[in-house]
Design an enzyme around this catalytic site. Structure first.
Site, PDB file in Angstrom:
ATOM      1  N   PHE A 182      19.477 -45.375  32.660  1.00  0.00           N
ATOM      2  CA  PHE A 182      19.884 -46.440  31.760  1.00  0.00           C
ATOM      3  C   PHE A 182      18.680 -47.307  31.416  1.00  0.00           C
ATOM      4  O   PHE A 182      19.046 -48.482  31.151  1.00  0.00           O
ATOM      5  CB  PHE A 182      21.091 -47.114  32.265  1.00  0.00           C
ATOM      6  CG  PHE A 182      22.269 -46.170  32.453  1.00  0.00           C
ATOM      7  CD1 PHE A 182      22.790 -45.317  31.469  1.00  0.00           C
ATOM      8  CD2 PHE A 182      22.657 -46.075  33.873  1.00  0.00           C
ATOM      9  CE1 PHE A 182      23.881 -44.536  31.816  1.00  0.00           C
ATOM     10  CE2 PHE A 182      23.711 -45.182  34.153  1.00  0.00           C
ATOM     11  CZ  PHE A 182      24.341 -44.345  33.417  1.00  0.00           C
ATOM     12  N   ARG A 183      17.560 -47.174  31.578  1.00  0.00           N
ATOM     13  CA  ARG A 183      16.193 -47.790  31.472  1.00  0.00           C
ATOM     14  C   ARG A 183      16.131 -48.938  32.328  1.00  0.00           C
ATOM     15  O   ARG A 183      15.372 -49.933  32.018  1.00  0.00           O
ATOM     16  CB  ARG A 183      16.110 -48.376  29.760  1.00  0.00           C
ATOM     17  CG  ARG A 183      16.143 -46.882  29.081  1.00  0.00           C
ATOM     18  CD  ARG A 183      15.675 -47.296  27.488  1.00  0.00           C
ATOM     19  NE  ARG A 183      14.350 -47.924  27.644  1.00  0.00           N
ATOM     20  CZ  ARG A 183      13.086 -47.127  27.414  1.00  0.00           C
ATOM     21  NH1 ARG A 183      13.332 -45.830  27.624  1.00  0.00           N
ATOM     22  NH2 ARG A 183      12.057 -47.700  27.587  1.00  0.00           N
ATOM     23  N   LEU A 184      16.821 -48.975  33.719  1.00  0.00           N
ATOM     24  CA  LEU A 184      16.876 -49.975  34.786  1.00  0.00           C
ATOM     25  C   LEU A 184      15.890 -49.560  35.586  1.00  0.00           C
ATOM     26  O   LEU A 184      15.971 -49.396  36.683  1.00  0.00           O
ATOM     27  CB  LEU A 184      18.173 -50.266  35.103  1.00  0.00           C
ATOM     28  CG  LEU A 184      19.365 -50.580  34.169  1.00  0.00           C
ATOM     29  CD1 LEU A 184      20.556 -50.759  34.879  1.00  0.00           C
ATOM     30  CD2 LEU A 184      18.956 -51.764  33.386  1.00  0.00           C
ATOM     31  N   HIS A 185      14.492 -49.470  35.026  1.00  0.00           N
ATOM     32  CA  HIS A 185      13.354 -49.120  35.848  1.00  0.00           C
ATOM     33  C   HIS A 185      12.909 -50.043  37.043  1.00  0.00           C
ATOM     34  O   HIS A 185      13.318 -51.174  36.863  1.00  0.00           O
ATOM     35  CB  HIS A 185      11.995 -48.893  34.925  1.00  0.00           C
ATOM     36  CG  HIS A 185      12.536 -48.079  33.414  1.00  0.00           C
ATOM     37  ND1 HIS A 185      13.357 -46.685  33.613  1.00  0.00           N
ATOM     38  CD2 HIS A 185      12.353 -48.293  32.372  1.00  0.00           C
ATOM     39  CE1 HIS A 185      13.292 -46.370  32.373  1.00  0.00           C
ATOM     40  NE2 HIS A 185      12.884 -47.201  31.613  1.00  0.00           N
TER      41      HIS A 185
END
Length: 210
Positions: A182-185
């Site tokens: 979810f692009r929560l890198h």
């Protein structure tokens, strides 16, 4: 002081980010189909205009990251003018990136000689034949120069051109980026600190929002 703040301001050992890089690099060497040592090299001209290209990492340790080039090339001239550069490693198979920003120094003549003479002879000839980054009238001009230097150095060792050597990027910042759902890198940044027990000081570490 919160745990997060303490982590951001604590001084970490000098070798810590280099050990993490070595671990990631070893994994990339096993998983990347081509050139795990490829890296984007960013420099800037006198007018401040940025320039970027792919080069190959040829050595790394706690002193920094090494690549070799023609010093009379565009990138060579830009680095010699500022002695600063940035690097980006992107290992798509691992969904990881490493960014490096730092000061630059030339490698020693002995280091440059050792690497130059480890290259295939055709690559050594190419270093003499290519007037890197300068206008080329056509492919024949390059092939004629290759033939010229092949004949010149047909016998014996090919000497290293005086204008061909290496640069070492000495990091002041190293960022490790890893893909998360979810692009929560995950982003971890090491900033060089002059303080610390070793001759190179240490690093302060902080996490960044993705």
């Amino acid at each position: 002081m919160s745990t997060e703040t303490a982590e951001s301001t604590a001084l970490h050992p000098w070798g810590e980010p280099f050990r993490q890089f070595e671990a990631w690099y070893a994994e990339a060497a096993k998983s990347e189909p081509n050139d795990p040592n490829s890296m984007a090299l960013a420099t800037a001209g006198a007018d401040g205009m940025p320039s970027v290209r792919m080069v190959l990492l040829k050595g790394h340790d706690e002193r920094g990251f090494i690549f070799y080039t023609n010093y009379e090339s565009r990138k060579g001239r830009q680095i010699l003018a500022s002695m600063k550069a940035a690097l980006l490693f992107h290992w798509k198979s691992l969904r990881r990136q490493v960014r490096v920003e730092g000061e630059v120094e030339s490698v020693t003549g002995a280091e440059a000689d050792e690497y130059f003479h480890s290259r295939p002879k055709a690559s050594q000839i190419g270093a003499w034949a290519s007037q890197q980054s300068r206008p080329l009238k056509g492919r024949f001009e390059l092939e004629a120069r290759v033939a010229q230097f092949t004949a010149k150095y047909a016998i014996g060792q090919v000497p290293r051109p005086a204008y061909w050597s290496g640069f070492r990027i000495k990091p002041v910042l190293i960022e490790f980026w890893e893909d998360r759902p979810f692009r929560l890198h995950d982003r971890t940044v090491y900033h060089r600190s002059e303080a610390g027990p070793g001759p190179e000081g240490g690093w302060t570490v902080e996490k960044l929002f993705p």
